[in-house]
Scaffold this motif. Structure first.
Motif, PDB file in Angstrom:
ATOM      1  N   ASN A 730       0.809  -1.215   0.000  1.00 28.74           N
ATOM      2  CA  ASN A 730       0.000   0.000   0.000  1.00 28.74           C
ATOM      3  C   ASN A 730       0.841   1.263   0.000  1.00 28.74           C
ATOM      4  N   GLY A 731       2.140   1.142  -0.260  1.00 26.13           N
ATOM      5  CA  GLY A 731       2.991   2.315  -0.366  1.00 26.13           C
ATOM      6  C   GLY A 731       3.632   2.728   0.922  1.00 26.13           C
ATOM      7  N   ILE A 778       8.030   0.746  -8.047  1.00 26.49           N
ATOM      8  CA  ILE A 778       7.183   0.637  -9.225  1.00 26.49           C
ATOM      9  C   ILE A 778       5.863   0.016  -8.807  1.00 26.49           C
ATOM     10  N   SER A 779       4.819   0.552  -9.390  1.00 24.70           N
ATOM     11  CA  SER A 779       3.484   0.091  -9.024  1.00 24.70           C
ATOM     12  C   SER A 779       2.913  -0.787 -10.124  1.00 24.70           C
ATOM     13  N   SER A 780       1.843  -1.460  -9.778  1.00 32.48           N
ATOM     14  CA  SER A 780       1.203  -2.339 -10.756  1.00 32.48           C
ATOM     15  C   SER A 780       0.652  -1.549 -11.932  1.00 32.48           C
ATOM     16  N   LEU A 807      -0.068   6.503  -3.881  1.00 34.37           N
ATOM     17  CA  LEU A 807      -0.649   5.675  -4.935  1.00 34.37           C
ATOM     18  C   LEU A 807      -2.042   6.166  -5.312  1.00 34.37           C
ATOM     19  N   LYS A 808      -2.406   5.938  -6.537  1.00 33.76           N
ATOM     20  CA  LYS A 808      -3.778   6.172  -6.967  1.00 33.76           C
ATOM     21  C   LYS A 808      -4.668   5.058  -6.415  1.00 33.76           C
ATOM     22  N   VAL A 813       2.150  -1.051  -4.802  1.00 34.42           N
ATOM     23  CA  VAL A 813       3.574  -1.224  -5.078  1.00 34.42           C
ATOM     24  C   VAL A 813       3.847  -2.705  -5.315  1.00 34.42           C
ATOM     25  N   VAL A 814       4.600  -3.000  -6.375  1.00 38.76           N
ATOM     26  CA  VAL A 814       4.907  -4.398  -6.691  1.00 38.76           C
ATOM     27  C   VAL A 814       6.403  -4.681  -6.663  1.00 38.76           C
ATOM     28  N   ALA A 815       7.236  -3.634  -6.657  1.00 42.17           N
ATOM     29  CA  ALA A 815       8.681  -3.874  -6.660  1.00 42.17           C
ATOM     30  C   ALA A 815       9.410  -2.663  -6.129  1.00 42.17           C
TER      31      ALA A 815
END
Length: 880
Positions: A730-731, A778-780, A807-808, A813-815
């Protein structure tokens, strides 16, 4: 035709003989081939000349065109050669004459030309009626003693005159000027050499008949081209000198200058032998137009009468070494000089070694010197015989006068003299022809002195014929004289750097840092690191990838273009690529499907990527799987993968690799789980295993939990100053010092790393960081954020952390990837402009940069609902 039939007669009284066409063709072709070999294409090993070249020099000698004579029209020279010796027309003779005068064609030109004799640009010479020529110094050396019966003669084409079959060759022309030609079924390509070096080698052979070729190469290190340049490596030269066949890679001589607008430019001052400068320029223009070389902005020819100067101007920030290697690959600035030491030896074509070429020159010179000595000896003996008769006449002058006065004619006088004093006809003739002035006392003394000198000369000449060491001494003296007159310094440099003529593609790729991204959908790309600009913590960043619908980036890391990338799949296999082999894409491009780059089995997916600089590095590949299994294997075991991949680790059913990193003796290992647990243990707790082993338990995970990250902590870092950053989906996340994680035995549940709450979400990454590093998230949805580690203060393990990324809705976040201070330094050199750090933004959108985000007070609330737990019970798993 039957035996009873007679050959059909022709109207003129001749007859036709039927023959098999195969026999006629073979005999006629053989005659033609031998004619080409002997009379046109191949040089004689003794003087290094082809018949056309030899006839031109003989004609110029007949015209007395010595170096001190006035220049003569080339039309006159070509006409004399054609009319007297070479019946092939002036238009064929003139190009040969021109080449013998070109300073860029012959190392030591044999003809001194005046006028336009062509240029290294490929410009043709002027017509022969406009140019003039005379012999150069080396030609005089080639013709020395031609009038002393030193060589054999043969009738010319119409048998009116005699022409020499070979020149005396005091100058070692074949070795110094080389030769090239294409015959029938064979070719010769002898490179030129330096006269001083050749002379030294010949003297070495004269001093030691058993000298080896390796020792000769110390005197003659390699060819010396009239256009200079650089020979790359010595192996091809050594092969040519020992076998008679080889090759030399020749490069243009160059240096780098700063040109207009502070742009760097490559300056070429010497080019390879027999390469036209205009051909180089045309090829450079071609490769720039078709996109094979993109770093060149201009090419100029600034050559003048003082020398060659070819300018290749580079674009701003281009690497001159990379452009240079591209030019060497795609243009004649690097060329291969074929060496074929083929020449006529006793009328037969033979391939000769360096020692063979020198031996044949020495053998020829010995023959010439002996024949010259025999000629001079015969002349001296003939003169001595005459002088003896004159001495007799002077001693008996009164009787001689009486006999001559009493004779009716000259013939009777000669007969009476021969009878009276036992003289030969030649002596009697000399006495009859003698003038009265020879009877004075002074003339008598001169006659006696001449006789004594002739006696000494005959003794000396006879000694030369009897003693081979005298002949060798004369050869050595001639070499010293020729070297003193015409020797000069070497022009071609010989480098010890071996080049095989082919290019490793890596040499043409600029070394720079790239961001390698890999999506969950299997799309791979590399992007220049300077595409992304640094932001403050909490920013939303810029659009980093145009993801395919339903796809998301799940791996990114920094790597140099020359680095290796190991791809570890969910099946436990490893694949191998160079970073430059990964397609380069723009910041918003999705990349190339991994299935188009490596051969994956059905259902196989890439789960982990590892950057490796060199497989010779000391260390291990340390694996971690989601089930908590770890394994340590020597890095070298993964250096030779197959195109279809090799097995990296054996996995239990349902398990998969989540991390792979390089570890060295003394390092420690950190594992983090999605449930907020972490374990820290020494790498020695896992013994080295084979490539296909299953490994041992590294961390015991609870049901529903899984290992998400592997960190190798180097042994030489200060664990009280270096930290690890934990990122949640969730950032949110935090930075904690490594010293906060106690080193325990492997196999336990570990300690609390971060509280996994609804606000934070599960842990997705766990990364080692230094104070000067930066982090990339980096986000999804394909958003990328960069922020400084220095902006994050250290927190304890039991904190919830702070907001890392804004995040929107619906994004996560994925990485996360660390950018080291070393990588940042390289980035600053690659960027054309300085990064804009902490830039304030207005509204957020794709490709925009936003201001640093705010932090809520409760983001840093401490946890107090549990102690750290540690379970060190971990047994090894079965190994296969």
């Amino acid at each position: 035709m039957s035996d009873t039939q007679t050959p059909p007669s022709t109207a003129s009284g001749g007859h036709i003989e039927p023959r098999l066409i195969e026999l006629e063709m073979s005999e006629s072709y053989l005659t033609y081939a031998l004619s080409v070999i002997h009379s046109r294409a191949l040089p004689d090993v003794r003087d290094g000349l082809k018949p056309s070249q030899r006839r031109i020099l003989v004609a110029m000698n007949d015209l007395r065109l010595r170096p001190n004579a006035k220049y003569r029209k080339c039309a006159n020279i070509a006409g004399t050669t054609s009319g007297e010796y070479h019946p092939h027309g002036e238009s064929v003779i003139y190009p040969t004459l021109v080449r013998m005068a070109q300073k860029f064609s012959l190392r030591y030109p044999l003809i001194d030309g005046q006028g336009n004799f062509g240029s290294i640009d490929g410009d043709p010479p002027a017509a022969m009626r406009y140019t003039e020529a005379r012999m150069a110094g080396p030609s005089v050396e080639m013709l020395t003693d031609l009038d002393k019966e030193t060589v054999d003669y043969q009738p010319n084409y119409d048998e009116r005159l005699l022409e020499p079959t070979v020149l005396p060759g005091r100058f070692p022309n074949l070795l110094c000027n080389g030769s090239d030609g294409i015959a029938v079924g064979m070719a010769t390509s002898l490179p030129p050499h330096n006269l001083r070096e050749v002379s030294a080698a010949i003297r070495a052979v004269l001093d030691d008949e058993n000298i080896s070729i390796r020792d000769l190469i110390e005197h003659v290190p390699g060819p010396d081209f009239p256009t200079g340049g650089m020979i790359m490596g010595r192996s091809g030269i050594y092969q040519a000198y020992t076998t008679g066949r080889g090759r030399a890679i020749v490069r243009a001589r160059h240096h780098v200058e700063e040109g207009r607008g502070k742009k760097e430019q490559l300056v070429f001052t010497e080019i390879p032998y027999q390469v036209r400068k205009v051909a180089i320029i045309e090829k450079i223009v071609e490769i720039v137009k078709d996109g094979r070389v993109t770093g060149i902005s201009d090419v100029r020819d600034e050559s003048d009468r003082d020398g060659l100067r070819l300018i290749v101007e580079l674009k701003k920030n281009e690497d001159p070494e990379v452009i240079l290697k591209q030019l060497f690959q795609f243009t004649p600035l690097q060329s291969t000089c074929s060496i074929i030491n083929l020449a006529l030896v006793d009328g037969q074509p033979r391939t000769l070694t360096l020692r063979g070429l020198i031996d044949e020159f020495v053998r020829h010179r010995k023959v010439v010197i002996r024949r010259r000595t025999m000629f001079l000896l015969r002349k001296a003996e003939e003169r001595k015989h005459i002088v003896e008769g004159l001495r007799i006449a002077v001693d008996n002058i009164d009787e001689v006068i009486r006999i001559i006065r009493a004779s009716a004619d000259t013939d009777e006088a000669k007969r009476e003299l021969m009878s009276a004093f036992t003289l030969s006809l030649a002596q009697a003739q000399a006495i009859v022809d003698m003038r009265l002035g020879r009877l004075t006392g002074l003339e008598r003394e001169k006659l006696e002195d001449e006789f004594q000198k002739l006696v000494a000369e005959i003794a000396d000449l006879s000694d030369i014929l009897q003693r081979d060491e005298r002949v060798v001494a004369i050869i050595r003296d001639d070499l010293d004289d020729v070297e003193a007159r015409h020797g000069d310094d070497r022009r071609t440099e010989i480098s010890d750097i071996e080049v095989d003529g082919s290019f490793n593609i890596e040499e043409l790729i600029t070394e720079e840092m790239m961001v390698v991204t890999f999506s969950r959908g299997g799309y791979l790309k590399r992007t220049g690191l300077d595409t992304y600009r640094a932001q403050g913590r909490g920013g939303r960043g810029v659009k980093g990838s145009e993801s395919k619908e339903g796809d998301a980036i799940n791996r990114l890391f920094l790597a140099g273009t020359h680095d290796y990338v190991l791809f570890f799949s969910n099946h436990g296999k490893v694949y191998w690529l160079k970073v430059y082999q990964i397609p380069e894409g723009g910041r918003t491009s999705k990349g190339r499907a991994i299935a188009n780059l490596i051969e994956l089995a059905p259902g196989e997916e890439i789960q982990s990527l590892l950057r490796v600089r060199n497989f010779d590095e000391e260390g291990f590949v340390f694996f971690a799987t989601k089930a908590g299994t770890v394994k340590k294997t020597l890095l070298e075991a993964y250096s030779r993968p197959k195109k279809t991949g090799i097995r990296a680790i054996s996995l239990e059913e349902g398990d998969e690799v989540v991390g792979a990193a390089l570890a060295r003796p003394g390092d420690t290992i950190l594992l983090a789980s999605a449930g907020g647990r972490a374990i820290h243990f020494d790498e020695q707790a896992a013994r080295p295993m084979g490539r296909v082993s299953r490994g041992v338990r590294g961390m015991r995970v609870n049901a529903g939990d899984r290992v998400v990250s592997l960190i190798v902590v180097p042994s030489d870092v200060d664990k009280d100053s270096i930290g690890v950053v934990t990122a949640c989906t969730n950032g949110f996340g935090k930075r904690t010092l490594v010293s906060e994680y106690p080193i325990k035995g492997r196999g336990g549940q570990g300690v609390i790393n971060i509280k996994v709450t609804e606000r934070n979400g599960p842990v997705i990454s766990f990364s080692l960081t230094h104070e000067g590093d930066e982090l990339m998230y980096i986000s999804s949805g394909g958003m990328i954020v960069r922020s400084r580690v220095a902006d994050m203060r250290s927190m304890g393990r039991n904190t919830q952390g702070v907001r890392l990324v804004s995040l929107k809705d619906g994004d996560e976040v994925v990485a996360m990837q660390t950018i080291t201070a070393e990588d940042l330094e390289l980035e600053s050199r690659n960027q054309s402009e300085e990064d804009e750090v902490g830039e304030a933004g207005a509204e957020v959108g794709d490709g925009e940069v936003v201001a640093e985000g705010s932090i809520d007070v409760d983001d840093e609330a401490q946890l107090d609902d549990g102690e750290d737990s540690d379970d060190d019970s971990g047994d090894e798993e079965d190994n296969s």
